[in-house]
Motif scaffolding. Structure first.
Motif, PDB file in Angstrom:
ATOM      1  N   LEU A   1     -48.412 -90.963  66.519  1.00 37.96           N
ATOM      2  CA  LEU A   1     -48.774 -92.297  66.476  1.00 37.96           C
ATOM      3  C   LEU A   1     -47.700 -92.666  65.438  1.00 37.96           C
ATOM      4  CD1 LEU A   1     -50.712 -94.718  66.726  1.00 37.96           C
ATOM      5  CD2 LEU A   1     -51.805 -93.917  64.695  1.00 37.96           C
ATOM      6  N   HIS A   2     -47.242 -91.919  64.560  1.00 41.74           N
ATOM      7  CA  HIS A   2     -46.086 -92.338  63.818  1.00 41.74           C
ATOM      8  C   HIS A   2     -44.908 -92.558  64.311  1.00 41.74           C
ATOM      9  CE1 HIS A   2     -42.880 -91.918  60.950  1.00 41.74           C
ATOM     10  NE2 HIS A   2     -43.649 -92.592  59.973  1.00 41.74           N
ATOM     11  N   GLY A   3     -44.622 -91.747  65.326  1.00 40.73           N
ATOM     12  CA  GLY A   3     -43.550 -92.070  66.230  1.00 40.73           C
ATOM     13  C   GLY A   3     -43.576 -93.612  66.927  1.00 40.73           C
ATOM     14  N   ASP A   4     -44.855 -93.690  67.574  1.00 36.06           N
ATOM     15  CA  ASP A   4     -45.103 -94.994  68.004  1.00 36.06           C
ATOM     16  C   ASP A   4     -44.910 -96.471  67.115  1.00 36.06           C
ATOM     17  OD1 ASP A   4     -45.598 -93.736  70.450  1.00 36.06           O
ATOM     18  OD2 ASP A   4     -47.594 -93.742  70.247  1.00 36.06           O
ATOM     19  N   LEU A   5     -45.282 -96.032  65.739  1.00 36.59           N
ATOM     20  CA  LEU A   5     -45.325 -96.950  64.889  1.00 36.59           C
ATOM     21  C   LEU A   5     -43.880 -97.381  64.451  1.00 36.59           C
ATOM     22  CD1 LEU A   5     -48.220 -96.476  62.258  1.00 36.59           C
ATOM     23  CD2 LEU A   5     -47.772 -98.517  63.207  1.00 36.59           C
TER      24      LEU A   5
ATOM     25  N   THR B   1     -55.455 -98.318  55.903  1.00 35.99           N
ATOM     26  CA  THR B   1     -54.519 -99.161  56.732  1.00 35.99           C
ATOM     27  C   THR B   1     -54.913-100.534  57.108  1.00 35.99           C
ATOM     28  OG1 THR B   1     -55.650 -98.012  58.639  1.00 35.99           O
ATOM     29  CG2 THR B   1     -53.573 -96.868  57.699  1.00 35.99           C
ATOM     30  N   GLU B   2     -56.092-100.757  57.130  1.00 41.48           N
ATOM     31  CA  GLU B   2     -56.459-102.210  57.511  1.00 41.48           C
ATOM     32  C   GLU B   2     -55.873-103.058  56.605  1.00 41.48           C
ATOM     33  OE1 GLU B   2     -60.218-104.615  58.988  1.00 41.48           O
ATOM     34  OE2 GLU B   2     -60.503-102.644  57.850  1.00 41.48           O
ATOM     35  N   PRO B   3     -56.143-103.175  55.111  1.00 41.73           N
ATOM     36  CA  PRO B   3     -55.526-104.068  54.355  1.00 41.73           C
ATOM     37  C   PRO B   3     -54.009-103.746  54.240  1.00 41.73           C
ATOM     38  CG  PRO B   3     -56.623-102.567  53.000  1.00 41.73           C
ATOM     39  CD  PRO B   3     -57.198-102.208  54.437  1.00 41.73           C
ATOM     40  N   ALA B   4     -53.471-102.564  54.542  1.00 39.55           N
ATOM     41  CA  ALA B   4     -52.066-102.540  54.843  1.00 39.55           C
ATOM     42  C   ALA B   4     -51.332-103.272  55.727  1.00 39.55           C
ATOM     43  CB  ALA B   4     -51.559-101.055  55.090  1.00 39.55           C
ATOM     44  N   TYR B   5     -52.048-103.299  56.891  1.00 36.12           N
ATOM     45  CA  TYR B   5     -51.416-103.834  58.002  1.00 36.12           C
ATOM     46  C   TYR B   5     -51.586-105.620  57.623  1.00 36.12           C
ATOM     47  CZ  TYR B   5     -51.191-106.662  62.120  1.00 36.12           C
ATOM     48  OH  TYR B   5     -50.836-108.023  63.111  1.00 36.12           O
ATOM     49  N   LYS B   6     -52.569-105.892  56.766  1.00 36.75           N
ATOM     50  CA  LYS B   6     -52.645-107.265  56.509  1.00 36.75           C
ATOM     51  C   LYS B   6     -51.524-107.822  55.646  1.00 36.75           C
ATOM     52  CE  LYS B   6     -56.418-108.483  58.806  1.00 36.75           C
ATOM     53  NZ  LYS B   6     -56.332-109.404  60.179  1.00 36.75           N
TER      54      LYS B   6
ATOM     55  N   ALA C   1     -48.500-107.002  67.060  1.00 37.19           N
ATOM     56  CA  ALA C   1     -49.793-106.859  67.693  1.00 37.19           C
ATOM     57  C   ALA C   1     -49.908-105.278  67.881  1.00 37.19           C
ATOM     58  CB  ALA C   1     -49.579-107.592  68.897  1.00 37.19           C
ATOM     59  N   ALA C   2     -48.852-104.558  68.298  1.00 34.54           N
ATOM     60  CA  ALA C   2     -48.886-103.205  68.611  1.00 34.54           C
ATOM     61  C   ALA C   2     -49.167-102.307  67.420  1.00 34.54           C
ATOM     62  CB  ALA C   2     -47.572-102.603  69.469  1.00 34.54           C
ATOM     63  N   VAL C   3     -48.418-102.932  66.568  1.00 36.46           N
ATOM     64  CA  VAL C   3     -48.819-102.207  65.014  1.00 36.46           C
ATOM     65  C   VAL C   3     -50.315-102.431  64.749  1.00 36.46           C
ATOM     66  CG1 VAL C   3     -48.525-102.125  62.697  1.00 36.46           C
ATOM     67  CG2 VAL C   3     -46.461-102.704  64.166  1.00 36.46           C
ATOM     68  N   GLU C   4     -50.763-103.325  64.955  1.00 32.11           N
ATOM     69  CA  GLU C   4     -52.215-103.675  64.627  1.00 32.11           C
ATOM     70  C   GLU C   4     -53.169-102.654  65.575  1.00 32.11           C
ATOM     71  OE1 GLU C   4     -55.407-107.293  63.719  1.00 32.11           O
ATOM     72  OE2 GLU C   4     -53.784-107.565  65.312  1.00 32.11           O
ATOM     73  N   GLN C   5     -52.753-102.572  66.792  1.00 27.38           N
ATOM     74  CA  GLN C   5     -53.545-101.804  67.655  1.00 27.38           C
ATOM     75  C   GLN C   5     -53.514-100.258  67.306  1.00 27.38           C
ATOM     76  OE1 GLN C   5     -52.178-102.642  71.713  1.00 27.38           O
ATOM     77  NE2 GLN C   5     -53.034-104.832  71.476  1.00 27.38           N
ATOM     78  N   SER C   6     -52.303 -99.843  66.716  1.00 23.81           N
ATOM     79  CA  SER C   6     -51.982 -98.480  66.344  1.00 23.81           C
ATOM     80  C   SER C   6     -52.740 -98.108  65.156  1.00 23.81           C
ATOM     81  CB  SER C   6     -50.507 -98.288  66.133  1.00 23.81           C
ATOM     82  OG  SER C   6     -49.675 -98.326  67.262  1.00 23.81           O
ATOM     83  N   VAL C   7     -52.768 -99.024  64.059  1.00 18.50           N
ATOM     84  CA  VAL C   7     -53.481 -98.507  62.900  1.00 18.50           C
ATOM     85  C   VAL C   7     -54.800 -98.608  63.300  1.00 18.50           C
ATOM     86  CG1 VAL C   7     -51.662 -99.019  61.359  1.00 18.50           C
ATOM     87  CG2 VAL C   7     -53.577-100.845  62.151  1.00 18.50           C
ATOM     88  N   ALA C   8     -55.306 -99.338  64.036  1.00 19.84           N
ATOM     89  CA  ALA C   8     -56.850 -99.418  64.673  1.00 19.84           C
ATOM     90  C   ALA C   8     -57.553 -98.262  65.195  1.00 19.84           C
ATOM     91  CB  ALA C   8     -57.357-100.861  65.393  1.00 19.84           C
TER      92      ALA C   8
END
Length: 266
Positions: free
Chosen positions: A49-53, A224-229, A63-70
């Protein structure tokens, strides 16, 4: 012959018992290996997942980053992982004829957001560094350009304003980069530090250590949720400051924004 027959029958029964025990041990080994594979697979998935991120962030695909952390939060799920840990420890204890571990555990251990020492970052941290970057840029301008060679004060002020505007755009981009890096740091912390520790603890039969590592991984995953925000807010600020700095994504968003604002045909 009667004694010999009885002896042969007893030996055959012992052989059957040994075979049954061997089959039981083999089944236990198979089940233990399957559960360990489940646990180890999660660690591998987190690293993948880190590679994808890394690619998603480089392409500003928020949007993809949000899906990845979810999806990460879904992987590090105590209701899925803890039963696998306990199954390995129980089956190993039965196989090796050792005391069964204590499986009692207060679920509150997994509800603490401050469990462990995972990376932390706030908007205040970013804004403080943002102001420091601008102050350094002002100082550099003064050191290089603020002398007596300016014939026109308006030209001087214009040059300084342009320099300040460029420095601000770069500081805004750097703030967004730091927010993105924070998301990756959390994923790294789980995949590179906490999960290997968890796997090692399970293999060693140390449930307390394994549970502690899992609780810390759950806390880091929740972060990761607040980090994404934080990343989303600062990437939005970068887009507002310099849309084209987001590459193809910035161009796409800018075109879409223009389309929304354009007069619609009746």
């Amino acid at each position: 012959m009667g004694e010999l027959a009885r002896a042969v029958t007893e030996l055959e029964d012992e052989v059957k018992d040994v075979r049954m025990l061997r089959q039981i041990v083999e089944r236990l080994d198979t089940e233990i290996a399957a559960r360990m594979d489940e646990i180890e697979t999660i660690g591998g998935a987190v690293l993948e997942l880190h590679g994808d991120l890394d690619n998603q962030i480089a392409e500003y695909d928020y949007a993809a980053v949000e899906q990845s952390v979810a999806s990460l939060r879904g992987m590090v799920d105590v209701e899925e992982v803890l039963p696998a840990i306990d199954a390995v420890l129980l089956l190993t204890a039965l196989r090796d004829d050792e005391p069964v571990p204590d499986f009692t555990l207060p679920l509150s251990a997994f509800e603490k957001s401050d469990a462990g020492e995972h990376p932390r970052l706030t908007q205040e941290d970013l804004d403080r560094d943002f102001k420091a970057d601008l102050a350094r840029a002002d100082q550099r301008w003064e050191e290089i350009w603020d002398d007596d060679t300016w014939a026109d004060s308006d030209e001087r002020d214009s040059h300084r304003a342009e320099h300040r505007a460029e420095a601000e755009r770069e500081a805004i981009k750097d703030r967004a980069r730091r927010a993105a890096a924070h998301v990756e740091e959390l994923v790294d912390h789980i995949g590179d530090t906490l999960w290997p520790d968890l796997v090692e603890a399970v293999e060693a039969g140390d449930r307390k250590r394994a549970v502690r590592a899992l609780a810390e991984a759950c806390a880091a995953a929740r972060e990761t949720e607040p980090a994404y925000k934080l990343y989303e807010v600062n990437l939005s600020a970068q887009y507002e400051s310099s849309p084209m700095s987001l590459g193809a994504m910035g161009e796409h968003l800018s075109d879409f924004e223009s389309w929304l604002r354009s007069p619609k045909a009746e």
